[in-house]
Scaffold this motif. Sequence first.
Motif, short mmCIF file in Angstrom:
data_model
loop_
_atom_site.label_atom_id
_atom_site.label_comp_id
_atom_site.label_asym_id
_atom_site.label_seq_id
_atom_site.Cartn_x
_atom_site.Cartn_y
_atom_site.Cartn_z
N VAL A 1 13.01 1.20 -6.69
CA VAL A 1 13.42 2.24 -5.74
C VAL A 1 12.24 2.61 -4.84
O VAL A 1 12.38 2.71 -3.61
N CYS A 2 11.07 2.77 -5.44
CA CYS A 2 9.86 3.07 -4.65
C CYS A 2 9.51 1.92 -3.71
O CYS A 2 9.11 2.14 -2.56
N ALA A 3 9.67 0.67 -4.18
CA ALA A 3 9.36 -0.49 -3.35
C ALA A 3 10.32 -0.60 -2.17
O ALA A 3 9.91 -0.89 -1.05
N LYS A 4 11.60 -0.36 -2.41
CA LYS A 4 12.57 -0.39 -1.31
C LYS A 4 12.27 0.72 -0.30
O LYS A 4 12.37 0.50 0.91
N ASP A 5 11.89 1.89 -0.80
CA ASP A 5 11.50 2.97 0.11
C ASP A 5 10.26 2.58 0.90
O ASP A 5 10.15 2.87 2.10
N ALA A 6 9.32 1.93 0.24
CA ALA A 6 8.09 1.50 0.92
C ALA A 6 8.41 0.50 2.02
O ALA A 6 7.82 0.55 3.11
N ASP A 7 9.33 -0.41 1.78
CA ASP A 7 9.76 -1.39 2.78
C ASP A 7 10.29 -0.68 4.01
O ASP A 7 9.93 -1.00 5.15
N LYS A 8 11.15 0.31 3.81
CA LYS A 8 11.74 1.06 4.93
C LYS A 8 10.71 1.97 5.59
O LYS A 8 10.67 2.08 6.83
N LEU A 9 9.90 2.64 4.80
CA LEU A 9 8.90 3.55 5.37
C LEU A 9 7.86 2.77 6.18
O LEU A 9 7.42 3.23 7.23
N GLU A 10 7.49 1.59 5.71
CA GLU A 10 6.54 0.78 6.48
C GLU A 10 7.14 0.41 7.83
O GLU A 10 6.45 0.43 8.85
N LEU B 1 0.84 -1.20 0.00
CA LEU B 1 0.00 0.00 0.00
C LEU B 1 0.88 1.26 0.00
O LEU B 1 0.64 2.20 -0.77
N THR B 2 1.90 1.25 0.81
CA THR B 2 2.84 2.38 0.89
C THR B 2 3.56 2.56 -0.44
O THR B 2 3.73 3.68 -0.92
N GLY B 3 3.97 1.46 -1.04
CA GLY B 3 4.64 1.52 -2.34
C GLY B 3 3.75 2.09 -3.43
O GLY B 3 4.19 2.87 -4.27
N MET B 4 2.48 1.70 -3.40
CA MET B 4 1.53 2.24 -4.36
C MET B 4 1.42 3.75 -4.22
O MET B 4 1.43 4.49 -5.21
N VAL B 5 1.38 4.23 -2.98
CA VAL B 5 1.28 5.68 -2.73
C VAL B 5 2.55 6.38 -3.22
O VAL B 5 2.48 7.37 -3.95
N ILE B 6 3.70 5.88 -2.81
CA ILE B 6 4.96 6.51 -3.21
C ILE B 6 5.09 6.52 -4.73
O ILE B 6 5.42 7.56 -5.33
N ALA B 7 4.85 5.38 -5.37
CA ALA B 7 5.00 5.29 -6.83
C ALA B 7 4.05 6.24 -7.54
O ALA B 7 4.44 6.90 -8.52
N SER B 8 2.82 6.32 -7.08
CA SER B 8 1.87 7.21 -7.76
C SER B 8 2.32 8.66 -7.66
O SER B 8 2.13 9.43 -8.59
#
Length: 189
Positions: free
Chosen positions: A126-135, A45-52
Amino acid sequence: MTDLAGAAGYLLEAGMLKRARRSGWWIAGVRDPESIAEHSWRAALTGMVIASLEGADPARTAMLCVLHDTPETRIGDIPKIGRDYLTAADPREVVADQTADCPDRMTETVRDAIAEFEAGETPEAVCAKDADKLECLIQAVEYRHQGVATVGRWIDSSLAALKTDTAQRLAREVLEAEPLAWEQTRHQR
């Protein structure tokens, strides 16, 4: 073996992530930490937000997030301190074994996604890795709100790892937010 037996086995194996706990939180003193699957869901969910917001493909990013920890069914969730003493198998090798009996198109989809995530070069990765850390940061903020005072290191290391402007800005917002503020807000119709 039918043509979908391998796919069924993969789905059953993935269910382990619903029962396996994120072990690093035990070090912080969390008695009942989130499961790996719970982490992966909010990472998606976080990755979807970041990527969008970053102009990357939200669906691809969410898929990378959903799949990124699937190798942990076989190698477990090794906390950061454990990585100083252990060498985990390469996630690409684990996924090759996990999908060996799956239909070719499915195998290619899963293996390509894990390879893309691990390489971390595409905008989606890059967005997915950020989402992993942000989560992880979001979860730490929630645990802190619940009284776990020892999560500062998780917040700091997650914040330091973020690459995209969107993830960094979201992290600052999360750090300033009241975790249950959403419950008190509703728009009148």
